[in-house]
Design a protein around this motif. Structure first.
Motif, PDB file in Angstrom:
ATOM      1  N   ARG A 371      -1.952   5.757  -7.992  1.00 43.89           N
ATOM      2  CA  ARG A 371      -1.176   6.997  -8.006  1.00 43.89           C
ATOM      3  C   ARG A 371      -1.118   7.608  -6.600  1.00 43.89           C
ATOM      4  NH1 ARG A 371      -0.872  11.836 -11.593  1.00 43.89           N
ATOM      5  NH2 ARG A 371       0.587  13.107 -10.418  1.00 43.89           N
ATOM      6  N   GLN A 372      -2.256   7.652  -5.914  1.00 41.63           N
ATOM      7  CA  GLN A 372      -2.269   8.217  -4.555  1.00 41.63           C
ATOM      8  C   GLN A 372      -1.448   7.360  -3.603  1.00 41.63           C
ATOM      9  OE1 GLN A 372      -6.486   7.986  -4.552  1.00 41.63           O
ATOM     10  NE2 GLN A 372      -6.803  10.190  -4.785  1.00 41.63           N
ATOM     11  N   ALA A 373      -1.626   6.038  -3.720  1.00 42.54           N
ATOM     12  CA  ALA A 373      -0.919   5.124  -2.817  1.00 42.54           C
ATOM     13  C   ALA A 373       0.590   5.231  -3.038  1.00 42.54           C
ATOM     14  CB  ALA A 373      -1.394   3.695  -3.055  1.00 42.54           C
ATOM     15  N   GLU A 374       0.994   5.261  -4.314  1.00 40.85           N
ATOM     16  CA  GLU A 374       2.423   5.349  -4.639  1.00 40.85           C
ATOM     17  C   GLU A 374       3.030   6.624  -4.029  1.00 40.85           C
ATOM     18  OE1 GLU A 374       4.077   4.928  -8.991  1.00 40.85           O
ATOM     19  OE2 GLU A 374       3.832   7.047  -8.545  1.00 40.85           O
ATOM     20  N   SER A 375       2.312   7.751  -4.162  1.00 41.42           N
ATOM     21  CA  SER A 375       2.841   9.025  -3.662  1.00 41.42           C
ATOM     22  C   SER A 375       2.906   9.037  -2.144  1.00 41.42           C
ATOM     23  CB  SER A 375       1.970  10.187  -4.131  1.00 41.42           C
ATOM     24  OG  SER A 375       1.859  10.187  -5.516  1.00 41.42           O
ATOM     25  N   VAL A 382       8.910   4.701   1.247  1.00 40.51           N
ATOM     26  CA  VAL A 382       8.706   3.358   0.688  1.00 40.51           C
ATOM     27  C   VAL A 382       8.586   3.520  -0.828  1.00 40.51           C
ATOM     28  CG1 VAL A 382       7.257   1.287   0.729  1.00 40.51           C
ATOM     29  CG2 VAL A 382       7.433   2.718   2.784  1.00 40.51           C
ATOM     30  N   VAL A 383       9.594   3.027  -1.562  1.00 42.03           N
ATOM     31  CA  VAL A 383       9.640   3.277  -3.006  1.00 42.03           C
ATOM     32  C   VAL A 383       9.040   2.085  -3.753  1.00 42.03           C
ATOM     33  CG1 VAL A 383      11.100   3.952  -4.946  1.00 42.03           C
ATOM     34  CG2 VAL A 383      11.755   4.596  -2.620  1.00 42.03           C
ATOM     35  N   THR A 384       7.917   2.350  -4.434  1.00 41.79           N
ATOM     36  CA  THR A 384       7.211   1.287  -5.167  1.00 41.79           C
ATOM     37  C   THR A 384       6.805   1.859  -6.517  1.00 41.79           C
ATOM     38  OG1 THR A 384       5.064   2.046  -4.398  1.00 41.79           O
ATOM     39  CG2 THR A 384       6.176   0.388  -3.030  1.00 41.79           C
ATOM     40  N   ASN A 385       6.029   1.118  -7.285  1.00 41.54           N
ATOM     41  CA  ASN A 385       5.401   1.762  -8.430  1.00 41.54           C
ATOM     42  C   ASN A 385       3.966   1.308  -8.590  1.00 41.54           C
ATOM     43  OD1 ASN A 385       6.824  -0.729  -9.618  1.00 41.54           O
ATOM     44  ND2 ASN A 385       5.425  -0.122 -11.232  1.00 41.54           N
ATOM     45  N   ARG A 386       3.157   2.263  -9.060  1.00 44.44           N
ATOM     46  CA  ARG A 386       1.754   1.943  -9.275  1.00 44.44           C
ATOM     47  C   ARG A 386       1.650   1.061 -10.504  1.00 44.44           C
ATOM     48  NH1 ARG A 386       2.707   7.027 -11.160  1.00 44.44           N
ATOM     49  NH2 ARG A 386       1.661   7.745 -13.066  1.00 44.44           N
ATOM     50  N   ASN A 387       0.636   0.233 -10.543  1.00 46.33           N
ATOM     51  CA  ASN A 387       0.514  -0.736 -11.625  1.00 46.33           C
ATOM     52  C   ASN A 387      -0.952  -1.055 -11.860  1.00 46.33           C
ATOM     53  OD1 ASN A 387       3.021  -2.702 -12.596  1.00 46.33           O
ATOM     54  ND2 ASN A 387       0.989  -3.443 -13.148  1.00 46.33           N
ATOM     55  N   SER A 388      -1.295  -1.271 -13.122  1.00 43.50           N
ATOM     56  CA  SER A 388      -2.672  -1.696 -13.407  1.00 43.50           C
ATOM     57  C   SER A 388      -2.925  -3.062 -12.784  1.00 43.50           C
ATOM     58  CB  SER A 388      -2.893  -1.856 -14.911  1.00 43.50           C
ATOM     59  OG  SER A 388      -2.641  -0.654 -15.562  1.00 43.50           O
ATOM     60  N   ILE A 389      -4.191  -3.290 -12.455  1.00 46.28           N
ATOM     61  CA  ILE A 389      -4.615  -4.638 -12.094  1.00 46.28           C
ATOM     62  C   ILE A 389      -5.552  -5.098 -13.209  1.00 46.28           C
ATOM     63  CG2 ILE A 389      -4.346  -4.203  -9.623  1.00 46.28           C
ATOM     64  CD1 ILE A 389      -7.388  -3.914  -9.434  1.00 46.28           C
ATOM     65  N   PRO A 390      -5.837  -6.393 -13.313  1.00 49.43           N
ATOM     66  CA  PRO A 390      -6.703  -6.825 -14.421  1.00 49.43           C
ATOM     67  C   PRO A 390      -8.025  -6.047 -14.449  1.00 49.43           C
ATOM     68  CG  PRO A 390      -5.687  -8.726 -13.370  1.00 49.43           C
ATOM     69  CD  PRO A 390      -5.316  -7.544 -12.537  1.00 49.43           C
ATOM     70  N   HIS A 391      -8.389  -5.615 -15.647  1.00 43.79           N
ATOM     71  CA  HIS A 391      -9.626  -4.840 -15.885  1.00 43.79           C
ATOM     72  C   HIS A 391      -9.673  -3.588 -15.002  1.00 43.79           C
ATOM     73  CE1 HIS A 391     -10.587  -8.545 -17.900  1.00 43.79           C
ATOM     74  NE2 HIS A 391     -10.460  -9.195 -16.756  1.00 43.79           N
ATOM     75  N   PRO A 393     -10.272  -0.268 -13.422  1.00 49.49           N
ATOM     76  CA  PRO A 393     -11.205   0.831 -13.722  1.00 49.49           C
ATOM     77  C   PRO A 393     -10.481   2.183 -13.792  1.00 49.49           C
ATOM     78  CG  PRO A 393     -11.448   0.112 -11.431  1.00 49.49           C
ATOM     79  CD  PRO A 393     -10.481  -0.840 -12.085  1.00 49.49           C
ATOM     80  N   ASN A 394      -9.279   2.276 -13.245  1.00 46.10           N
ATOM     81  CA  ASN A 394      -8.559   3.549 -13.252  1.00 46.10           C
ATOM     82  C   ASN A 394      -7.550   3.685 -14.382  1.00 46.10           C
ATOM     83  OD1 ASN A 394      -9.784   4.863 -11.054  1.00 46.10           O
ATOM     84  ND2 ASN A 394      -8.660   3.553  -9.634  1.00 46.10           N
ATOM     85  N   GLY A 395      -7.519   2.703 -15.291  1.00 40.17           N
ATOM     86  CA  GLY A 395      -6.630   2.814 -16.452  1.00 40.17           C
ATOM     87  C   GLY A 395      -5.164   2.711 -16.075  1.00 40.17           C
ATOM     88  N   ALA A 396      -4.301   2.894 -17.103  1.00 42.37           N
ATOM     89  CA  ALA A 396      -2.867   2.644 -16.918  1.00 42.37           C
ATOM     90  C   ALA A 396      -2.136   3.814 -16.256  1.00 42.37           C
ATOM     91  CB  ALA A 396      -2.229   2.338 -18.267  1.00 42.37           C
ATOM     92  N   TRP A 397      -2.797   4.997 -16.168  1.00 40.96           N
ATOM     93  CA  TRP A 397      -2.100   6.144 -15.583  1.00 40.96           C
ATOM     94  C   TRP A 397      -2.315   6.205 -14.069  1.00 40.96           C
ATOM     95  CZ3 TRP A 397       1.928   8.913 -16.205  1.00 40.96           C
ATOM     96  CH2 TRP A 397       2.091  10.114 -15.500  1.00 40.96           C
ATOM     97  N   TYR A 398      -3.591   6.177 -13.645  1.00 45.58           N
ATOM     98  CA  TYR A 398      -3.861   6.273 -12.199  1.00 45.58           C
ATOM     99  C   TYR A 398      -3.779   4.898 -11.540  1.00 45.58           C
ATOM    100  CZ  TYR A 398      -5.192  11.035 -13.149  1.00 45.58           C
ATOM    101  OH  TYR A 398      -5.163  12.348 -13.545  1.00 45.58           O
ATOM    102  N   THR A 399      -4.275   3.881 -12.203  1.00 46.77           N
ATOM    103  CA  THR A 399      -4.237   2.476 -11.776  1.00 46.77           C
ATOM    104  C   THR A 399      -4.920   2.229 -10.423  1.00 46.77           C
ATOM    105  OG1 THR A 399      -2.185   2.227 -10.473  1.00 46.77           O
ATOM    106  CG2 THR A 399      -1.950   2.305 -12.875  1.00 46.77           C
ATOM    107  N   SER A 400      -5.056   0.937 -10.118  1.00 45.48           N
ATOM    108  CA  SER A 400      -5.639   0.553  -8.823  1.00 45.48           C
ATOM    109  C   SER A 400      -4.686  -0.354  -8.056  1.00 45.48           C
ATOM    110  CB  SER A 400      -6.944  -0.213  -9.038  1.00 45.48           C
ATOM    111  OG  SER A 400      -7.829   0.564  -9.801  1.00 45.48           O
TER     112      SER A 400
END
Ligand code: PLP
Length: 478
Positions: A371-375, A382-391, A393-400
């Protein structure tokens, strides 16, 4: 289309719109400005051709045409028949599919059509005789209840969301995770790669009716021959959702075992991602499933969008041209250049690289959430989207993770050098982003601070590249 013609066409269109609702015309101009001036790296987006875009703005939008080609529930559908048949013909030829259905309004709709047609084809209902009825009109409410129960009691095995699968592949909160008993397969914890033996073991144990292969955020190719072998062994229908990589299949970058169409019983896709068409979906099927897929409307779809099916026909005709193969190869080559650009600057990638159009960056090594990186990246254009990585730890909302894709900027003409520069800019932004705090002063998963001057220098560097590869060159809006 000449530059002057393109400009005058759009200026006149916007003038007509502005007479009714000027704010829509203004927003349309602003959207072009924004798309032109940012590095669009969202893996599921692209830029459709002016021919495709213009095809969507016609009176086909005004026509109802429920039913199928030549068999409609409304009169006067002969021209919708023409464009739907053309879209299906181009899809069959492009993908080498025995059957194509051009009506789905989106990728999710295409998947719903696929699910219901597989259920209709595969599931034996209790039998009218067993229920004491001669025809469906004689079924009582409780008989229907039993039918619904049997249809809904089927099993689906799909790729887990955090491994790169899509919501519609059996994710619990999605209808696919509710209408089916679902289990998910993940990726190898060490390599991040799909482990076919683990998928096979799960399939043997779970015995699903449907195995779904395909992804939204997995940066690697899939061996569909192996997936079909697994499906055959357990008696499952193989459904492939190629929404993300359909352009790489169309452009013959994915061939042999990596081309899903010959191996899947049913293949679904969107038309607007790497395929570069209008927003919409398609279902391709082996003959055996064709009649059931053909009932997508009225089964789960409303009236088909004639204007979008017409645009699908145009975009698919474009994808059959030799230039599209060059484009698709460039998409894959550019993703490799982007991945190498990240790796050479010390960044960490899920699976260690890519061999499709997606690069999945693990931003935890920068001390950030997705979420921080995307913002921060957005602040720098630079327009991207945040995304979960396997397992994750930050869940599907904040993601890593941050997901990058090359289809859009490749359409603009970016090559390997530009994508290496993109990697440099992204790493610069992330290295200069720090974690912010909540109002109470605790570290936040959302707040961030981008060091002074970084956004400006990234915008300037992007503008230099973007100016060299204009979006819709020659299109000047008044
Ligand atoms: N399937 C996959 C694999 C996707 O990535 C997506 C979109 O993100 C969809 C289906 C849904 O497509 P749509 O947004 O057109 O419904």
């Amino acid at each position: 289309m000449s530059d002057a013609l393109l400009s005058s066409t759009y200026n006149q269109i916007l003038e007509i719109i502005a007479k009714v609702e000027p704010r829509v015309a203004d927003a349309t101009r602003a959207e072009l400005r924004d798309q032109r001036s940012s590095l669009k790296l969202i893996a599921s987006e692209n830029y459709a051709s002016p021919a495709t875009l213009l095809t969507m703005g016609t009176w086909f939008s005004d026509k109802y045409a429920e039913g199928t080609v030549g068999h409609r529930f409304y009169a006067g559908c002969q021209n919708v028949d023409t464009v739907e048949a053309l879209a299906a013909e181009h899809a069959r030829e492009l993908f080498g599919a025995p059957y194509a259905y051009a009506q789905p309004h989106s990728g999710i709709d295409a998947n719903l059509v696929a699910f219901w047609s597989i259920l209709a084809h595969r599931v034996e209902t209790p039998g009218l005789e067993k229920l004491g009825a001669k025809n469906v009109n004689e079924l009582s409410e409780s008989d229907w209840e039993q039918l619904r129960h049997e249809l809904g009691n089927q099993r689906l095995l799909g790729m887990a969301l955090d491994a790169g699968g899509h919501l519609t592949h059996g994710f619990r909160p999605n209808i696919s995770g509710k209408m089916f008993h679902q289990q998910q397969y993940g990726t190898d914890p060490q390599t991040g790669l799909l482990d076919y033996d683990a998928v096979a073991a799960k399939a043997r144990e779970f015995k699903p009716l449907i195995i779904v292969a395909g992804y939204s955020a997995y940066p690697r190719r899939i061996n569909f021959a192996k997936m079909r072998e697994i499906a055959d062994e357990v008696g499952a229908t193989l459904m492939v959702d190629m929404a993300h990589f359909a352009g790489l299949v169309a452009g013959k970058v994915f061939t042999g075992d990596e081309d899903p169409v010959p191996f899947a019983h049913v293949t679904t896709t969107t038309t607007h991602k790497s395929l570069r068409g209008p927003r919409g979906g398609l279902v391709l099927a082996q003959e055996e499933y064709a009649a059931d897929v053909d009932r997508g409307c009225p089964m789960v779809l409303g009236g088909p969008l004639g204007h979008v099916m017409a645009a699908k026909a145009v975009a698919l005709a474009e994808a059959r041209q030799p230039e599209f193969r060059t484009y698709a190869q460039n998409v894959a080559d550019n993703a490799k250049a982007l991945a190498e650009g990240f790796l050479s600057r010390g960044a960490q990638l899920v699976t260690g690289g890519t061999d499709n159009h997606i690069v999945l960056l693990d931003v935890s090594t920068f001390g950030l959430t997705g979420r921080q990186a995307e913002s921060a990246l957005l602040d720098a254009g630079v327009v991207t989207n945040r995304n979960s990585i396997p397992h994750d730890p930050n869940g599907a909302w904040y993601t890593s993770g941050i997901r990058f894709g090359t289809p859009a900027l490749t359409t603009r003409g970016f090559g390997r050098d530009e994508f290496d520069r993109v990697a440099e800019l992204v790493v610069d932004v992330l290295k200069n982003t720090s974690v912010g705090t909540t109002k109470a002063g605790a570290p936040s998963k959302a707040a961030y601070a981008l060091a002074d001057g970084v956004a400006d220098r990234t915008h300037a560097a992007s503008a230099e590249m973007l100016d060299k590869f204009p979006l819709y060159p020659g299109l000047d809006l008044a």
